[in-house]
Write an enzyme that holds these catalytic residues in place. Sequence first.
Site, PDB file in Angstrom:
ATOM      1  N   ASP A   1      11.109  -7.104  -8.238  1.00  0.00           N
ATOM      2  CA  ASP A   1      11.175  -8.475  -8.742  1.00  0.00           C
ATOM      3  C   ASP A   1      10.918  -8.532 -10.245  1.00  0.00           C
ATOM      4  OD1 ASP A   1      11.641  -9.731  -6.176  1.00  0.00           O
ATOM      5  OD2 ASP A   1       9.576  -9.179  -5.710  1.00  0.00           O
TER       6      ASP A   1
ATOM      7  N   THR B   1       6.951  -9.099  -5.367  1.00  0.00           N
ATOM      8  CA  THR B   1       6.279 -10.226  -4.738  1.00  0.00           C
ATOM      9  C   THR B   1       6.740 -10.235  -3.284  1.00  0.00           C
ATOM     10  OG1 THR B   1       8.050 -11.702  -5.481  1.00  0.00           O
ATOM     11  CG2 THR B   1       6.058 -11.629  -6.823  1.00  0.00           C
TER      12      THR B   1
ATOM     13  N   ASP C   1      10.432  -0.742   2.556  1.00  0.00           N
ATOM     14  CA  ASP C   1       9.439  -0.887   1.485  1.00  0.00           C
ATOM     15  C   ASP C   1       8.758   0.449   1.203  1.00  0.00           C
ATOM     16  OD1 ASP C   1      10.007  -3.611   1.384  1.00  0.00           O
ATOM     17  OD2 ASP C   1       8.244  -4.180   2.560  1.00  0.00           O
TER      18      ASP C   1
END
Length: 155
Positions: free
Chosen positions: A51, A63, A97
């Site tokens: 981000d 975020t 992630d």
Amino acid sequence: MADVHDKATRSKNMRAIATRDTAIEKRLASLLMDQGIAFRVQDATLPGRPDFVIDEYRCVIFTHGCFWHHHHCYLFKVPATRTEFWLEKIGKNVERDSRDLLKLQTLGWRVLILWECALRGRDKLDDAALSERIEEWICGGGATAQIDTQGIHLL
């Protein structure tokens, strides 16, 4: 409990969820600007499309929404309908992630994950506390970390 919307309405609602310029991203951008920190947004050339990219300190900030990235806080609730589908979808987000975090670290980037619960909700951190933690991490050259309602933690 059955969904209150038909399939087409639910699909339309889900497509409308923003992937950029969300309220939490706008709040973080404002805090970074107030500190005079130069940044770029959503660099697609980096793993995970961070981000915020802060080139001067070779760090990136994500975020993460507590629901979409399965944060263990009061904002995450397992959906009552299509539970298996949602847990699988969220599980894939968590796997991605982790993979992106490792790729970024291998490329020499430091990573900060800023959880939604630290930015909004009943237990959010105020601007002064949040700014202090972010600046401390960016300028301190520390390892990969995350910020939630309890403060900053190394990963």
